[in-house]
Design a protein around this motif. Sequence first.
Motif, PDB file in Angstrom:
ATOM      1  N   HIS A 212       0.864  -1.183   0.000  1.00  0.00           N
ATOM      2  CA  HIS A 212       0.000   0.000   0.000  1.00  0.00           C
ATOM      3  C   HIS A 212       0.894   1.225   0.000  1.00  0.00           C
ATOM      4  O   HIS A 212       1.770   1.352   0.855  1.00  0.00           O
ATOM      5  N   ARG A 213       0.651   2.114  -0.942  1.00  0.00           N
ATOM      6  CA  ARG A 213       1.554   3.260  -1.072  1.00  0.00           C
ATOM      7  C   ARG A 213       1.504   4.201   0.131  1.00  0.00           C
ATOM      8  O   ARG A 213       0.419   4.591   0.579  1.00  0.00           O
ATOM      9  N   LEU A 214       2.688   4.541   0.614  1.00  0.00           N
ATOM     10  CA  LEU A 214       2.836   5.489   1.723  1.00  0.00           C
ATOM     11  C   LEU A 214       3.616   6.703   1.226  1.00  0.00           C
ATOM     12  O   LEU A 214       4.799   6.592   0.905  1.00  0.00           O
ATOM     13  N   PRO A 215       2.973   7.879   1.145  1.00  0.00           N
ATOM     14  CA  PRO A 215       3.714   9.083   0.737  1.00  0.00           C
ATOM     15  C   PRO A 215       4.771   9.443   1.781  1.00  0.00           C
ATOM     16  O   PRO A 215       4.678   9.010   2.933  1.00  0.00           O
ATOM     17  N   ASN A 216       5.753  10.233   1.363  1.00  0.00           N
ATOM     18  CA  ASN A 216       6.834  10.638   2.268  1.00  0.00           C
ATOM     19  C   ASN A 216       6.290  11.316   3.514  1.00  0.00           C
ATOM     20  O   ASN A 216       5.352  12.101   3.443  1.00  0.00           O
ATOM     21  N   GLY A 217       6.889  10.997   4.664  1.00  0.00           N
ATOM     22  CA  GLY A 217       6.446  11.601   5.913  1.00  0.00           C
ATOM     23  C   GLY A 217       7.090  10.882   7.081  1.00  0.00           C
ATOM     24  O   GLY A 217       8.070  10.144   6.903  1.00  0.00           O
ATOM     25  N   ASP A 218       6.534  11.083   8.273  1.00  0.00           N
ATOM     26  CA  ASP A 218       7.113  10.505   9.480  1.00  0.00           C
ATOM     27  C   ASP A 218       7.196   8.983   9.413  1.00  0.00           C
ATOM     28  O   ASP A 218       8.197   8.388   9.817  1.00  0.00           O
ATOM     29  N   LEU A 219       6.135   8.348   8.908  1.00  0.00           N
ATOM     30  CA  LEU A 219       6.131   6.887   8.907  1.00  0.00           C
ATOM     31  C   LEU A 219       7.152   6.315   7.921  1.00  0.00           C
ATOM     32  O   LEU A 219       7.847   5.342   8.227  1.00  0.00           O
ATOM     33  N   SER A 220       7.285   6.950   6.752  1.00  0.00           N
ATOM     34  CA  SER A 220       8.276   6.430   5.798  1.00  0.00           C
ATOM     35  C   SER A 220       9.691   6.626   6.345  1.00  0.00           C
ATOM     36  O   SER A 220      10.565   5.774   6.158  1.00  0.00           O
ATOM     37  N   ARG A 221       9.911   7.737   7.064  1.00  0.00           N
ATOM     38  CA  ARG A 221      11.217   7.951   7.708  1.00  0.00           C
ATOM     39  C   ARG A 221      11.455   6.889   8.786  1.00  0.00           C
ATOM     40  O   ARG A 221      12.540   6.321   8.890  1.00  0.00           O
ATOM     41  N   ALA A 222      10.417   6.592   9.558  1.00  0.00           N
ATOM     42  CA  ALA A 222      10.537   5.568  10.601  1.00  0.00           C
ATOM     43  C   ALA A 222      10.815   4.200   9.976  1.00  0.00           C
ATOM     44  O   ALA A 222      11.609   3.410  10.503  1.00  0.00           O
ATOM     45  N   ASN A 223      10.173   3.907   8.852  1.00  0.00           N
ATOM     46  CA  ASN A 223      10.426   2.640   8.150  1.00  0.00           C
ATOM     47  C   ASN A 223      11.908   2.524   7.790  1.00  0.00           C
ATOM     48  O   ASN A 223      12.546   1.496   8.004  1.00  0.00           O
ATOM     49  N   ARG A 224      12.432   3.622   7.244  1.00  0.00           N
ATOM     50  CA  ARG A 224      13.817   3.654   6.797  1.00  0.00           C
ATOM     51  C   ARG A 224      14.779   3.460   7.993  1.00  0.00           C
ATOM     52  O   ARG A 224      15.703   2.660   7.924  1.00  0.00           O
ATOM     53  N   ASP A 225      14.491   4.181   9.078  1.00  0.00           N
ATOM     54  CA  ASP A 225      15.381   4.121  10.238  1.00  0.00           C
ATOM     55  C   ASP A 225      15.338   2.769  10.949  1.00  0.00           C
ATOM     56  O   ASP A 225      16.322   2.349  11.552  1.00  0.00           O
ATOM     57  N   THR A 226      14.190   2.109  10.877  1.00  0.00           N
ATOM     58  CA  THR A 226      14.069   0.805  11.532  1.00  0.00           C
ATOM     59  C   THR A 226      14.876  -0.253  10.787  1.00  0.00           C
ATOM     60  O   THR A 226      15.580  -1.064  11.395  1.00  0.00           O
ATOM     61  N   ALA A 227      14.774  -0.239   9.453  1.00  0.00           N
ATOM     62  CA  ALA A 227      15.455  -1.271   8.667  1.00  0.00           C
ATOM     63  C   ALA A 227      16.942  -0.949   8.517  1.00  0.00           C
ATOM     64  O   ALA A 227      17.797  -1.797   8.776  1.00  0.00           O
ATOM     65  N   CYS A 228      17.230   0.263   8.082  1.00  0.00           N
ATOM     66  CA  CYS A 228      18.609   0.644   7.793  1.00  0.00           C
ATOM     67  C   CYS A 228      19.157   1.479   8.948  1.00  0.00           C
ATOM     68  O   CYS A 228      19.268   2.712   8.864  1.00  0.00           O
ATOM     69  N   THR A 229      19.486   0.796  10.035  1.00  0.00           N
ATOM     70  CA  THR A 229      20.079   1.471  11.196  1.00  0.00           C
ATOM     71  C   THR A 229      21.513   1.870  10.859  1.00  0.00           C
ATOM     72  O   THR A 229      22.086   1.403   9.867  1.00  0.00           O
ATOM     73  N   THR A 230      22.080   2.713  11.712  1.00  0.00           N
ATOM     74  CA  THR A 230      23.470   3.134  11.496  1.00  0.00           C
ATOM     75  C   THR A 230      24.395   1.924  11.447  1.00  0.00           C
ATOM     76  O   THR A 230      25.293   1.841  10.599  1.00  0.00           O
TER      77      THR A 230
END
Lengths: 299, 14
Positions: A212-230
Amino acid sequence: CRVGEQVSDRFSSCAEKYLIVSIVEIPSGKVIGTALFDAKNKTRLNYKSATWEQEAVLKMVRSFGVAKFGTMASAEVDCKASQGNGCTSAPGVIGPKVFWGIWGATTNTYTFKVTSPGDALVGHAPQTKVTVSHPSSPEKAHFTLGNIAPVRCDSAKNIGNIGRGCVHPLVKPVYRLSKGDKAVKGVAEHIEDAQHKLKKPWGAVNKGYPLHRLPNGDLSRANRDTACTTAVKNRYKPKSCDEYPFAGSYEGAAVNPDYSTAPVPLSENRTEGGFKYRGKFIMQNRVLDYDEFWVEITK
Amino acid sequence: TRIEIREALPSEIP
């Protein structure tokens, strides 16, 4: 087109049925003419226009008795079944056009330009109504061809700056990436791998788990940070961290522990998520917030 | 006369 079925993709739909017209003498009830019609009802939508083409094609397949001479049909688009503002049609009514059964089958085509007004997100259920008449009868017969796939029009900004356009929303679009495409090869390979190794085949066509498409925003940033941690990013250096299901989906890592990451060249990662690939797909299919879509990896 | 229109039955389709 197939008889009795609605065939549709994101931008076109076709439904076909056969109709029988009978001319009956009153009061005897004797049938003095019959005609068989093949009726096709089609749409052609445009992702960057509020106006679509709707077409009814009536073919007189055979006729008997008085129906051979001068059976006529007119057509109009019925926008009343819409939600919100109805659509408008030009011309309003077409016809009547004559069918000449004696000289074999006649085909008459009725083409309309149908427009969805305003800026709002609106669902339309446009139907084509035909009216059949014959010189021997003072009355006319009406029939709604029906079966056109629902139409959705919107003016969303978050799919690109293309104004209003329309799609058949019940058809989920397929985002295709090729492993043979050097610009995105690594991403394509990772998605294919993820669709096979994860617990669920996220996004795989017709496997039951559309993204399901998610436009850019807090949740997409959270998705990115959860998977691709430092830590993960450091491990993948000098390559970048790619994740699937996409951060731009409601199936992303922040809300779904069943995800995958892989090291992928940064240029491929950026290209895939950019305007020439996923952005173009979202724009050309008008994939709105929470719209479902499939992801298919090809050779 | 009167004019009627209906969907054809499967057996009536060529």
